[in-house]
Design an enzyme around this catalytic site. Structure first.
Site, PDB file in Angstrom:
ATOM      1  N   ARG A 149      47.347 -41.741 -41.389  1.00  0.00           N
ATOM      2  CA  ARG A 149      47.926 -42.962 -40.701  1.00  0.00           C
ATOM      3  C   ARG A 149      47.526 -44.436 -40.965  1.00  0.00           C
ATOM      4  O   ARG A 149      48.408 -44.992 -40.385  1.00  0.00           O
ATOM      5  CB  ARG A 149      47.566 -42.071 -39.043  1.00  0.00           C
ATOM      6  CG  ARG A 149      48.377 -40.373 -39.130  1.00  0.00           C
ATOM      7  CD  ARG A 149      47.547 -39.915 -37.428  1.00  0.00           C
ATOM      8  NE  ARG A 149      48.035 -39.001 -37.158  1.00  0.00           N
ATOM      9  CZ  ARG A 149      47.782 -37.839 -38.064  1.00  0.00           C
ATOM     10  NH1 ARG A 149      46.814 -37.443 -39.235  1.00  0.00           N
ATOM     11  NH2 ARG A 149      48.458 -36.057 -37.723  1.00  0.00           N
ATOM     12  N   ILE A 150      46.084 -44.673 -40.625  1.00  0.00           N
ATOM     13  CA  ILE A 150      45.941 -45.509 -40.722  1.00  0.00           C
ATOM     14  C   ILE A 150      45.688 -46.191 -42.483  1.00  0.00           C
ATOM     15  O   ILE A 150      46.599 -47.521 -41.866  1.00  0.00           O
ATOM     16  CB  ILE A 150      44.023 -45.299 -40.563  1.00  0.00           C
ATOM     17  CG1 ILE A 150      43.995 -44.593 -39.482  1.00  0.00           C
ATOM     18  CG2 ILE A 150      43.147 -46.936 -40.946  1.00  0.00           C
ATOM     19  CD1 ILE A 150      42.110 -45.171 -39.249  1.00  0.00           C
ATOM     20  N   ASP A 169      45.485 -40.606 -52.618  1.00  0.00           N
ATOM     21  CA  ASP A 169      45.508 -39.128 -51.421  1.00  0.00           C
ATOM     22  C   ASP A 169      46.147 -37.434 -52.422  1.00  0.00           C
ATOM     23  O   ASP A 169      47.328 -37.842 -52.103  1.00  0.00           O
ATOM     24  CB  ASP A 169      45.891 -40.209 -50.284  1.00  0.00           C
ATOM     25  CG  ASP A 169      46.069 -38.728 -49.447  1.00  0.00           C
ATOM     26  OD1 ASP A 169      45.648 -37.791 -49.179  1.00  0.00           O
ATOM     27  OD2 ASP A 169      45.914 -39.324 -48.112  1.00  0.00           O
ATOM     28  N   CYS A 228      36.977 -49.236 -42.440  1.00  0.00           N
ATOM     29  CA  CYS A 228      36.254 -48.740 -41.788  1.00  0.00           C
ATOM     30  C   CYS A 228      36.679 -47.215 -41.560  1.00  0.00           C
ATOM     31  O   CYS A 228      37.200 -47.623 -40.323  1.00  0.00           O
ATOM     32  CB  CYS A 228      38.184 -49.316 -41.113  1.00  0.00           C
ATOM     33  SG  CYS A 228      37.591 -51.479 -40.829  1.00  0.00           S
ATOM     34  N   ALA A 229      36.035 -46.855 -42.227  1.00  0.00           N
ATOM     35  CA  ALA A 229      36.026 -45.534 -41.762  1.00  0.00           C
ATOM     36  C   ALA A 229      34.883 -44.408 -41.543  1.00  0.00           C
ATOM     37  O   ALA A 229      34.656 -44.459 -40.343  1.00  0.00           O
ATOM     38  CB  ALA A 229      37.085 -44.501 -43.427  1.00  0.00           C
ATOM     39  N   ASP A 254      32.837 -52.407 -40.788  1.00  0.00           N
ATOM     40  CA  ASP A 254      32.497 -51.454 -39.756  1.00  0.00           C
ATOM     41  C   ASP A 254      31.707 -50.767 -39.616  1.00  0.00           C
ATOM     42  O   ASP A 254      31.425 -50.537 -38.790  1.00  0.00           O
ATOM     43  CB  ASP A 254      34.404 -51.401 -39.509  1.00  0.00           C
ATOM     44  CG  ASP A 254      34.505 -51.038 -37.815  1.00  0.00           C
ATOM     45  OD1 ASP A 254      33.986 -52.202 -37.276  1.00  0.00           O
ATOM     46  OD2 ASP A 254      35.014 -50.102 -37.755  1.00  0.00           O
ATOM     47  N   GLU A 259      24.062 -45.594 -37.423  1.00  0.00           N
ATOM     48  CA  GLU A 259      24.873 -46.315 -35.873  1.00  0.00           C
ATOM     49  C   GLU A 259      23.938 -45.778 -34.965  1.00  0.00           C
ATOM     50  O   GLU A 259      23.685 -44.569 -34.457  1.00  0.00           O
ATOM     51  CB  GLU A 259      25.901 -46.255 -35.884  1.00  0.00           C
ATOM     52  CG  GLU A 259      26.425 -46.481 -37.527  1.00  0.00           C
ATOM     53  CD  GLU A 259      28.537 -45.794 -37.327  1.00  0.00           C
ATOM     54  OE1 GLU A 259      28.563 -46.257 -36.218  1.00  0.00           O
ATOM     55  OE2 GLU A 259      29.425 -46.552 -38.015  1.00  0.00           O
ATOM     56  N   HIS A 277      31.505 -50.905 -35.541  1.00  0.00           N
ATOM     57  CA  HIS A 277      32.093 -49.426 -35.414  1.00  0.00           C
ATOM     58  C   HIS A 277      33.176 -50.211 -34.581  1.00  0.00           C
ATOM     59  O   HIS A 277      33.143 -49.843 -32.681  1.00  0.00           O
ATOM     60  CB  HIS A 277      31.536 -48.390 -34.633  1.00  0.00           C
ATOM     61  CG  HIS A 277      31.872 -47.465 -35.141  1.00  0.00           C
ATOM     62  ND1 HIS A 277      31.633 -46.551 -35.550  1.00  0.00           N
ATOM     63  CD2 HIS A 277      33.682 -46.747 -35.325  1.00  0.00           C
ATOM     64  CE1 HIS A 277      32.031 -45.307 -35.604  1.00  0.00           C
ATOM     65  NE2 HIS A 277      34.196 -46.216 -35.846  1.00  0.00           N
TER      66      HIS A 277
HETATM   67  N1  NAD Z   1      36.271 -47.709 -37.777  1.00  0.00           N
HETATM   68  C1  NAD Z   1      36.677 -47.058 -36.625  1.00  0.00           C
HETATM   69  O1  NAD Z   1      36.422 -47.130 -35.692  1.00  0.00           O
HETATM   70  C2  NAD Z   1      37.822 -45.667 -36.610  1.00  0.00           C
HETATM   71  C3  NAD Z   1      38.578 -45.902 -36.079  1.00  0.00           C
HETATM   72  C4  NAD Z   1      39.744 -44.332 -36.241  1.00  0.00           C
HETATM   73  C5  NAD Z   1      39.139 -43.323 -37.476  1.00  0.00           C
HETATM   74  N2  NAD Z   1      38.507 -43.782 -38.589  1.00  0.00           N
HETATM   75  C6  NAD Z   1      38.104 -42.959 -39.764  1.00  0.00           C
HETATM   76  O2  NAD Z   1      39.303 -43.563 -40.387  1.00  0.00           O
HETATM   77  C7  NAD Z   1      39.544 -41.692 -41.144  1.00  0.00           C
HETATM   78  C8  NAD Z   1      41.229 -41.949 -41.419  1.00  0.00           C
HETATM   79  O3  NAD Z   1      41.701 -42.037 -40.226  1.00  0.00           O
HETATM   80  P1  NAD Z   1      43.646 -41.588 -40.490  1.00  0.00           P
HETATM   81  O4  NAD Z   1      43.497 -41.632 -38.333  1.00  0.00           O
HETATM   82  O5  NAD Z   1      43.784 -42.263 -40.942  1.00  0.00           O
HETATM   83  O6  NAD Z   1      42.850 -39.588 -40.483  1.00  0.00           O
HETATM   84  P2  NAD Z   1      44.009 -38.925 -41.375  1.00  0.00           P
HETATM   85  O7  NAD Z   1      43.633 -38.053 -41.698  1.00  0.00           O
HETATM   86  O8  NAD Z   1      45.720 -39.528 -40.897  1.00  0.00           O
HETATM   87  O9  NAD Z   1      43.837 -39.641 -43.201  1.00  0.00           O
HETATM   88  C9  NAD Z   1      43.589 -39.360 -43.607  1.00  0.00           C
HETATM   89  C10 NAD Z   1      43.963 -39.483 -45.090  1.00  0.00           C
HETATM   90  O10 NAD Z   1      42.961 -38.457 -46.272  1.00  0.00           O
HETATM   91  C11 NAD Z   1      43.559 -37.964 -47.106  1.00  0.00           C
HETATM   92  N3  NAD Z   1      42.448 -37.241 -47.909  1.00  0.00           N
HETATM   93  C12 NAD Z   1      41.402 -36.119 -47.544  1.00  0.00           C
HETATM   94  N4  NAD Z   1      40.420 -36.111 -48.519  1.00  0.00           N
HETATM   95  C13 NAD Z   1      40.957 -36.929 -49.465  1.00  0.00           C
HETATM   96  C14 NAD Z   1      40.534 -37.386 -50.761  1.00  0.00           C
HETATM   97  N5  NAD Z   1      39.459 -36.206 -51.374  1.00  0.00           N
HETATM   98  N6  NAD Z   1      40.510 -38.363 -51.397  1.00  0.00           N
HETATM   99  C15 NAD Z   1      41.768 -38.883 -50.966  1.00  0.00           C
HETATM  100  N7  NAD Z   1      42.209 -38.940 -49.913  1.00  0.00           N
HETATM  101  C16 NAD Z   1      41.665 -38.205 -48.777  1.00  0.00           C
HETATM  102  C17 NAD Z   1      44.002 -36.773 -46.336  1.00  0.00           C
HETATM  103  O11 NAD Z   1      45.155 -36.552 -46.915  1.00  0.00           O
HETATM  104  C18 NAD Z   1      45.208 -38.104 -45.371  1.00  0.00           C
HETATM  105  O12 NAD Z   1      46.133 -38.167 -45.076  1.00  0.00           O
HETATM  106  C19 NAD Z   1      39.432 -41.304 -40.191  1.00  0.00           C
HETATM  107  O13 NAD Z   1      38.656 -40.053 -41.080  1.00  0.00           O
HETATM  108  C20 NAD Z   1      37.660 -41.625 -39.361  1.00  0.00           C
HETATM  109  O14 NAD Z   1      36.883 -41.464 -40.150  1.00  0.00           O
HETATM  110  C21 NAD Z   1      37.081 -44.776 -38.136  1.00  0.00           C
HETATM  111  O1  3PG Z   2      37.479 -41.925 -35.996  1.00  0.00           O
HETATM  112  C1  3PG Z   2      37.486 -43.112 -34.868  1.00  0.00           C
HETATM  113  O2  3PG Z   2      38.180 -43.048 -34.303  1.00  0.00           O
HETATM  114  C2  3PG Z   2      36.875 -43.911 -34.352  1.00  0.00           C
HETATM  115  O3  3PG Z   2      35.841 -44.178 -35.407  1.00  0.00           O
HETATM  116  C3  3PG Z   2      36.240 -44.330 -33.493  1.00  0.00           C
HETATM  117  O4  3PG Z   2      35.176 -44.049 -33.353  1.00  0.00           O
HETATM  118  P1  3PG Z   2      34.953 -44.807 -31.343  1.00  0.00           P
HETATM  119  O5  3PG Z   2      35.675 -43.966 -30.578  1.00  0.00           O
HETATM  120  O6  3PG Z   2      33.460 -44.878 -31.809  1.00  0.00           O
HETATM  121  O7  3PG Z   2      34.660 -46.245 -31.601  1.00  0.00           O
END
Ligand code: NAD
Ligand code: 3PG
Length: 540
Positions: A149-150, A169, A228-229, A254, A259, A277
């Protein structure tokens, strides 16, 4: 219901819960004696990324039925421990995708144009124009790891900057990548070709430490890395060393191993941008996440609807509505069969036929197993979330098969076969009139009986007079009969039921009828009797 909000969530989240009469909502500032104590009588726990919902914490939550993650990453939740305890873990995928994508683009531009340094030098009274010449994103190659999604939101925005986008991916269809102007390449090509590399994968055993000294070595000199993951995707010291050596041109981070960040190899590195974060922390995302999660948790507690669960396949509201009667039916069929079947269970075979075979069947399977266990041992902790896991722990094999199309349009039928130390027993059922579970066969004998209330299953010789005597005995004992269903064994049907035997499934109006069933059992021509009480379980 008691809902414990262990971390700060939007006011909209609270508002959804507060609309439920009699629900107790505990906010983070009301948790005075520790989270574990607060959870001792809680039904739901809501967390973000800071609280570690580990096995130890869950031990202090005996009533907990659901953990809601207000966000995406669930690496702070021990989902195995939750599954084991029958707790659903649900999150809100996608609700903060735009927020994270926008920060990612912001960080890329900040790295390209040194915006943080321009700002800090100006605040220090310096006009450092000469050292602040940057580069454009246009024409540069952006490597995206994780096109979920991201990752895809990032790709769409980066395309508008005129970047060449490559992605890795293994689980994304090439057509999705193509539609978003992303060229799929192997991970090593991402490392070799990217001017900017951004990570958008969850933390798994495959992704942990993805950016390490070996992968950094093959990266293009001057590459800029944005994360940002999750912090654990990067070996922090290796990245810091590569930045110091100049091999990596900069990084924007991020997320971190520890943390909140207290000490870091990135402190004081000029071309590293750090943020606490905050990628998903926008008003819009938090509002959307809060409402979505609160509604999911509420619907689960009130109706048993499982949405966006990470320890069960997700179901939409419509999908759930369609299979809900079959979930209930599976539970009752499991209870019926287990009650009527002696012996030590070794193997459970579940067959789905017709429309149900085309959909998601995990909840139906788990309900059937939970029903079997609830009858087999009174104190069973198996429920519709953990039943398959509990079966595996007990060494009971579960076999499933599906037949979507059946000759004759028999509709949706569930069949359970229990293989026990005493032989096999089987029963099948369907749902009629929208929500009425009906028994269709037992031990190879076709029958049509309701699967609710109190049922007495009687096997008798298929000769005149037996059915009448059963009715008379029940009447003499003042046991009212609500339904009387009959079936007979055919040759070649069942090894357990010889030809010449019949089956009666009698629904009676009292919860127990021990003396009546004993009297029926004493009948000369009754082969065997098993009394079964099916309890209305309600929704989860
Ligand atoms: N910093 C923040 O505040 C924040 C906010 C939201 C999400 N996140 C992080 O971002 C990550 C991604 O979020 P999302 O909503 O896009 O999740 P998502 O599940 O929609 O996307 C993750 C993608 O990673 C792919 N994937 C899985 N294993 C893989 C690999 N070994 N190599 C390459 N690709 C692989 C999956 O197929 C999927 O398409 C989350 O898991 C979360 O940890 C961080
Ligand atoms: O995976 C997530 O959605 C992000 O890391 C957001 O984390 P937070 O809710 O602590 O901001």
């Amino acid at each position: 219901m008691k809902i414990v909000l262990a971390e700060k969530v939007s006011p909209a989240t609270l508002a959804v819960f507060q609309q439920e009469p009699g629900w107790q909502i505990v906010t983070p500032d009301q948790i005075k004696n520790g989270l574990a104590a607060e959870l001792s009588d809680a039904d739901a726990l809501v967390v973000r990324s800071a609280v570690q919902a580990d096995a130890k914490l869950l031990e202090s939550a005996p009533k907990l039925r659901v953990i809601g993650r207000a966000g995406v990453g669930v690496d702070n939740i021990d989902t195995d421990a939750a599954t084991h305890r029958g707790i659903v873990v649900m999150n809100t995928p996608g609700a903060n995708a735009v927020a994270v994508a926008e920060l990612t683009l912001g960080l890329m531009i900040s790295l390209a144009r040194a915006i943080p340094r321009a700002n800090s030098t100006m605040h220090a009274g310096k006009w450092d124009k000469k050292s602040l010449q940057g580069q454009e994103l246009r024409g540069k190659t952006l490597g995206i790891v994780g096109l979920g999604r991201i990752g895809l939101e990032v790709a769409r925005r980066a395309a508008s900057f005129g970047m060449n986008i490559i992605g890795y991916d293994p689980f994304v269809a090439p057509v999705i990548a193509r539609e978003n102007n992303v060229t799929l390449v192997p991970i090593d090509d991402i490392f070799k070709a990217s001017d900017y590399l951004t990570l958008h994968v969850g933390l798994t055993t495959q992704t942990e430490g993805l950016i390490n000294s070996t992968s950094i070595k093959i990266m293009k000199k001057g590459i800029r890395i944005i994360n940002c993951a999750r912090g654990e995707l990067i070996v922090e010291q290796a990245l810091a060393d590569a930045i110091k050596s100049g091999h990596v041109g900069g990084a924007a981070l991020d997320v971190f191993h520890q943390e909140p960040l207290k000490e870091s190899p990135f402190y004081n590195l000029d071309n590293v941008i750090l943020s606490p974060h905050i990628a998903g922390a926008t008003d819009e995302a938090q509002e959307a996440i809060g409402i979505q999660l609160a509604m999911q948790v509420r619907d689960y507690l009130k109706l048993g609807v499982v949405q966006n669960a990470v320890n069960l396949p997700s179901l939409s509201h419509e999908e759930y509505k369609e299979i809900a009667p079959y979930i209930e039916m599976a539970d009752r069929l499991g209870q019926f069969l287990a009650h009527a079947t002696p012996g030590n269970l070794e193997n459970i075979q579940i067959s789905y036929t017709g429309r149900i075979a085309a959909g998601k069947t995990d909840l139906i399977r788990n309900a059937a197993i939970a029903g079997i266990f609830s009858s087999a041992d009174g104190g069973s902790t198996a429920n519709r979330i953990n039943a398959a896991a509990i079966a595996a722990e007990r060494g009971i094999r579960i076999q499933e098969d599906k037949k979507e199309f059946t000759p004759g349009g028999a509709g949706s039928v569930l069949k359970i076969v229990l293989h026990s130390s005493d032989g096999d027993a089987s029963a099948s059922a369907t749902v009629l009139h929208g929500n009425s579970p009906r028994l269709l066969s037992y031990d190879g004998i076709d029958i049509e009986a309701p699967l609710h209330g109190t049922l007495v299953a009687i096997r008798n010789h298929d000769v005149p007079g037996v059915v009448g005597r059963i009715g008379t005995i029940l009447g003499e004992q003042s046991v009212n009969i609500a339904n009387f269903a009959l079936g007979r064994a055919h040759s070649n049907h069942s090894q357990r039921v010889p030809h010449g035997q019949a089956l009666a499934v009698v629904q009676i109006d009292v919860p127990k009828a021990s003396s009546a069933t004993a009297a029926v059992d004493a009948l000369r021509r009754v082969e065997a009797i098993a009394s079964v009480r099916l309890i209305e379980l309600g929704k989860l």
